[in-house]
Design a protein around this motif. Structure first.
Motif, mmCIF file in Angstrom:
data_model
loop_
_atom_site.group_PDB
_atom_site.id
_atom_site.type_symbol
_atom_site.label_atom_id
_atom_site.label_comp_id
_atom_site.label_asym_id
_atom_site.label_seq_id
_atom_site.Cartn_x
_atom_site.Cartn_y
_atom_site.Cartn_z
ATOM 1 N N CYS A 1 0.774 -0.983 0.176
ATOM 2 C CA CYS A 1 -0.083 -0.060 0.115
ATOM 3 C C CYS A 1 0.819 1.227 -0.127
ATOM 4 C CB CYS A 1 -0.968 0.204 1.211
ATOM 5 S SG CYS A 1 -2.036 1.245 1.246
ATOM 6 N N TYR B 1 -2.332 0.743 -4.231
ATOM 7 C CA TYR B 1 -2.102 -0.712 -4.050
ATOM 8 C C TYR B 1 -1.578 -1.463 -5.057
ATOM 9 C CZ TYR B 1 -3.411 -5.300 -2.562
ATOM 10 O OH TYR B 1 -3.334 -6.636 -2.147
ATOM 11 N N PHE C 1 -6.158 -1.683 5.146
ATOM 12 C CA PHE C 1 -6.336 -0.965 3.491
ATOM 13 C C PHE C 1 -6.712 -2.294 2.678
ATOM 14 C CE2 PHE C 1 -1.698 -2.125 4.415
ATOM 15 C CZ PHE C 1 -1.313 -3.083 3.320
ATOM 16 N N LEU D 1 -3.673 7.261 -2.474
ATOM 17 C CA LEU D 1 -3.507 5.879 -1.818
ATOM 18 C C LEU D 1 -3.180 4.990 -3.163
ATOM 19 C CD1 LEU D 1 -6.117 5.813 0.970
ATOM 20 C CD2 LEU D 1 -3.775 4.870 1.212
ATOM 21 N N ALA E 1 -6.965 2.584 -3.706
ATOM 22 C CA ALA E 1 -6.970 1.987 -2.520
ATOM 23 C C ALA E 1 -7.886 2.644 -1.638
ATOM 24 C CB ALA E 1 -5.435 1.444 -1.709
ATOM 25 N N GLU E 2 -8.243 2.210 -0.632
ATOM 26 C CA GLU E 2 -8.897 3.019 0.630
ATOM 27 C C GLU E 2 -8.198 2.363 2.028
ATOM 28 O OE1 GLU E 2 -13.417 2.919 -0.814
ATOM 29 O OE2 GLU E 2 -12.881 1.386 0.613
ATOM 30 N N ALA E 3 -7.956 3.160 2.914
ATOM 31 C CA ALA E 3 -7.230 2.725 4.205
ATOM 32 C C ALA E 3 -7.858 3.500 5.223
ATOM 33 C CB ALA E 3 -5.843 3.268 3.882
ATOM 34 N N LEU F 1 1.078 4.864 0.753
ATOM 35 C CA LEU F 1 0.326 6.170 1.266
ATOM 36 C C LEU F 1 1.240 7.308 1.090
ATOM 37 C CD1 LEU F 1 0.036 3.515 3.418
ATOM 38 C CD2 LEU F 1 -1.922 4.921 4.193
#
Length: 229
Positions: A7, A209, A136, A207, A184-186, A9
Motif C-alpha cells: 500500500c 495498492y 487497507f 493511496l 486503495a482505501e485505508a 500512502l
C-alpha cells in the motif's frame, strides 16, 4: 525477492521541511513544486542472493518504510528515512551491506479477502519511536500509471540511495516490471513514523495498492559528489 500486498500512502509536504535532512549530493525531487513523503507497508518473500535458495525463517517477513523522493546526478530515486522489519538478521545485513536505516520491529499482518490489517511497533535499541497501524484494501480495476502522471512519479523509482556513517553516498538499482496498480482505501489507527522529522502527516493520503511484483536489486555503487563551490 517478491513484494506482496503493498500500500502506497503519500502526503505532500513543503520542500523546506525535508531538504535539511538529506546528505550532501542529494536533491529533493519535486512534483509541481511539492515534496512528498511516503509510507509503504508490505510483505517480502523469497529474499535471497541471486541463484540461491530461500532461507527458512529469513527470506520472508513484513517490512514498512518511510521515504521521500530525490535525485543525484540526474538519476531519480528513493531516500529512506526508516525501514522497519520483523527479521533481525535481515535488519543487520541491510544496515551493514546497504547502509540503510533498518530497524527491528514487532509486526503483525493479517489478510482476509482483499483487506490487509497491518501493525508495527519499533523495538530497535536506541532508535526513535515508530508506531503504525492501519487497514487497507484495493478498489477499482488494475491499471499501469501513464508517464507524466503523479501515480507514475510516485511509484516508478528504479534506484535507491543510502549513505554510510562517513556521509558517503551510494546508489542501488532495482529491477521489476511496471507496477500493476489499483486505487486503495485505508483507515489509519496510528502513525508516528514521521515524528523524528518533526512532521505531522495530516489529511487523507494519496493511496495506491499493488498485489505482487518480482524484484531484483543490484549491489550499491558509490556516487561521486561534487565539492561545494
Amino acid at each position: 525477492m517478491t513484494w506482496l500486498d503493498l500500500c502506497f500512502l503519500h502526503w505532500p509536504v513543503p520542500p523546506e521541511a525535508l531538504a535539511p535532512s538529506l546528505p550532501p549530493g542529494l536533491q529533493l525531487d519535486l512534483w509541481q513544486g511539492q515534496a512528498w513523503v511516503g509510507i509503504v507497508p508490505f510483505r517480502m518473500a523469497g529474499v535471497a542472493p541471486r541463484f540461491s535458495p530461500d532461507m527458512p525463517r529469513v527470506s520472508a517477513f513484513p517490512e514498512l518504510n518511510l521515504r521521500t523522493y530525490v535525485t543525484a546526478q540526474g538519476v531519480p530515486g528513493v531516500w529512506f528515512y526508516s525501514l522497519d522489519a520483523a527479521q533481525p538478521l535481515a535488519v543487520r545485513l541491510a544496515r551493514r551491506l546497504f547502509h540503510l536505516p533498518y530497524f527491528d520491529a514487532r509486526m503483525w499482518v493479517d489478510r482476509r479477502g482483499e483487506i490487509t490489517r497491518y501493525a508495527s511497533m519499533r523495538t530497535h535499541r536506541r532508535a526513535p519511536e515508530g508506531h503504525f497501524a492501519a487497514a487497507f484494501r484495493p478498489v477499482g480495476p488494475v491499471f499501469q500509471a501513464a508517464g507524466g502522471t503523479l501515480e507514475d512519479w510516485l511509484t516508478h523509482r528504479l534506484a535507491l540511495y543510502s549513505a554510510d556513517r562517513r556521509g558517503r553516498l551510494y546508489r542501488g538499482q532495482v529491477h521489476h516490471d511496471p507496477w500493476r496498480l489499483r486505487r486503495a482505501e485505508a483507515r489509519i489507527a496510528e502513525n508516528t513514523l514521521a515524528a523524528p522529522l518533526n512532521l505531522r502527516l495530516k489529511g487523507e493520503p494519496h493511496l495506491l495498492y499493488a498485489q505482487r511484483t518480482e524484484v531484483r536489486a543490484d549491489w550499491l555503487t558509490p556516487v561521486r559528489v561534487s565539492p561545494e563551490p
